[in-house]
Design an enzyme around this catalytic site. Structure first.
Site, mmCIF file in Angstrom:
data_model
loop_
_atom_site.group_PDB
_atom_site.id
_atom_site.type_symbol
_atom_site.label_atom_id
_atom_site.label_comp_id
_atom_site.label_asym_id
_atom_site.label_seq_id
_atom_site.Cartn_x
_atom_site.Cartn_y
_atom_site.Cartn_z
ATOM 1 N N GLU A 65 0.857 -1.188 0.000
ATOM 2 C CA GLU A 65 0.000 0.000 0.000
ATOM 3 C C GLU A 65 0.891 1.235 0.000
ATOM 4 O O GLU A 65 1.869 1.307 0.759
ATOM 5 C CB GLU A 65 -0.911 0.018 1.228
ATOM 6 N N GLU A 104 -2.544 11.240 3.254
ATOM 7 C CA GLU A 104 -3.633 11.030 4.200
ATOM 8 C C GLU A 104 -3.727 12.261 5.091
ATOM 9 O O GLU A 104 -2.710 12.872 5.431
ATOM 10 C CB GLU A 104 -3.389 9.800 5.073
#
Length: 520
Positions: free
Chosen positions: A395, A400
């Site tokens: 990932e 974020e």
């Protein structure tokens, strides 16, 4: 100063090569030092900057003198009805005489190593006069032996360009009006398109068509960094601007200068649902015990006003997976079957099974939602997730952001060896000022050796390939892109959810993927 631009092939005219950059100074380089437009001083400054071109405007007086000026009147005198002697009584703001074309060409030939002269012939309502201007311009250029210094002839008058081609089949001509396809220009022997940049945004297929036909691509008049970046990403040959100094700085920051080519993008210059050839949706509850329910409703996901909009609402919605026996058997997804309804809706789009990449630069310009409990992200998963599962697939979290920490964004990787379940994930954060008020560019540069995570061009996290196993580096395979806004969950909900903030929007201005030739 930037003197080279990898993407741009230098133009050669009569064995003279122009500067290897796409910068064409519109009416010369006049703005920074407040020089008169179309003045010899502004021409000289464009030459000093080493622009590949200096554009100027040509008109004809009542006594058939070709002069360099933009407007059809000069000091309230209609140029076609006034002699040059009368016009020349009024000097330019810097004290220069109103330049004749002869004066301008001679100045442009002096101490000029690489700046081509881009001659725009301004049409009148009189077709015969237009053709006369074309003939006299070509004649004067030949008399002065200025052909090697002429970059191209441009005009809104199609008859003018066709006349130039008729007189001199080697002359490079570009059409300005934007109402003809590349195929039409090719058939008429026109060298290239020189259209307003919005024409290309409305007709992006013309970019590829022009390249396939071997036509040159120029766009005018481009003065904003975002528009410059778009044209650079799309490998335009020339960009005409009032801000040549700014354009040089955008070239220095462009991925294209490092050998990257744009291989995939969405500029969101349309309206409605996201392009189904590029984007798919996620539905329902997904993971991380998040509280939002993903839908494909236009209320939650749409393209509008030049942006992808992911809009998050506080609203009750039935959970279609309620009681699902398969989910009840999975500890990490059990919650998705235990909830009869959801209290929030949001959107999550991805390129899974549509587009994925191994290595390159992924760049997303976005404005984030605001509020405690929100968790927007721009991230990637390995194509082999279905076969090997997470975190073995890898990932890559390009960005974020959590609402309870409003002045930071994070970049992180998760692998079998390094992941948040073990507390070994590799991530860093960077300060970001009010990301819900302004757009920022979040980017990943990914090679076999490392990953660099960037905010507005600044690297703030670097992950090196330790050259061990796929447990540490599962990143030598293709990954697909995901963009979403979550609500609550294991990270986003650590400090609760502020229900007073809804609805909230995440706006995405563009997504661009660049790769180098050996990455394809």
């Amino acid at each position: 100063m930037i003197t080279g631009f990898i993407s741009c092939t230098p133009t050669t005219q009569n064995n003279r090569t122009f500067a290897n950059n796409p910068v064409v100074a519109h009416r010369g380089a006049w703005k920074k030092y407040k020089l008169p437009q179309n003045s010899i001083a502004s021409l000289k400054h464009a030459i000093e900057l080493n622009c590949t071109g200096a554009e100027f405007d040509v008109r004809i007086t009542a006594d058939s003198v070709l002069i360099v000026t933009h407007d059809k009147d000069y000091h309230d005198l209609l140029i076609v009805e006034t002699t040059y002697q009368e016009l020349a009584k009024h000097k330019l703001a810097n004290g220069e005489l109103l330049p004749t074309l002869k004066d301008y060409l001679l100045a442009g030939m002096e101490n000029n190593k690489g700046t081509g002269l881009v001659c725009e012939i301004k049409p009148t309502r009189n077709k015969e006069l237009n053709l006369k201007m074309a003939e006299k311009t070509i004649q004067l250029v030949k008399e002065l032996k200025a052909e090697p210094y002429i970059h191209s002839y441009i005009s809104f008058g199609y008859d003018i360009l066709k006349k130039i081609v008729e007189i001199d089949a080697t002359a490079k001509t570009q059409y300005l009006n934007g109402n003809k396809t590349p195929q039409q220009l090719k058939e008429d022997g026109i060298w290239g398109l020189d259209y307003h940049f919005n024409i290309f945004k409305r007709n992006p297929e013309w970019i590829k068509s022009a390249k396939d036909l071997g036509l040159s691509l120029n766009a005018w008049t481009v003065n904003k960094p975002d528009d410059m970046d778009w044209l650079l990403a799309n490998d335009f040959d020339y960009i005409t601007t009032d801000e040549p100094e700014l354009l040089f700085t955008r070239i220095a920051a462009s991925p294209v200068k490092d050998g990257y080519k744009l291989v995939w993008s969405d500029e969101f210059n349309y309206r409605g649902k996201p392009d189904s050839t590029k984007w798919g949706y996620a539905y329902g509850f997904i993971a991380n015990r998040e509280d939002q329910y993903y839908t494909d409703s236009l209320k939650n996901v749409r393209v509008q006003g030049g942006h992808l909009i992911i809009e998050t609402h506080k609203e009750e919605i039935a959970n279609k997976d309620y009681g699902n026996p398969d989910l009840l058997k999975k500890s990490w997804m059990k919650y998705a079957a235990e909830r009869k309804t959801a209290a929030y809706t949001s959107g999550r789009v991805n390129t899974k099974n549509l587009a994925s990449w191994k290595y390159g630069r992924i760049e997303v310009r976005a404005k984030l939602p605001r509020g405690v409990g929100l968790w927007p992200a721009i991230w990637m998963l390995g194509d082999n997730r279905k076969e090997v599962g997470w975190p073995e697939c890898g990932e890559i979290d390009i960005m974020e952001h959590v609402g309870f920490n409003p002045d930071s964004v994070f970049a992180t990787i998760h692998t079998k060896a390094y992941n948040h379940m073990k507390g070994t994930h590799k991530g860093k954060k960077i300060f970001i000022d009010r990301p819900y008020d302004t757009f920022n560019v979040f980017a990943l540069e990914w090679t076999p050796e490392k990953m660099d995570f960037l905010l507005n061009g600044i690297v703030y996290n670097q992950i090196l390939n330790e050259n061990k196993t796929t447990a540490e580096w599962p990143f030598d395979q293709k990954f697909y892109l995901i963009i979403n806004t979550a609500v609550g969950g294991m990270l986003g909900g650590k400090k609760g959810i502020d229900n007073s903030v809804f609805p909230q929007q995440m706006l995405v201005d563009y997504v661009r993927v660049f790769q180098k030739e050996n990455d394809f």
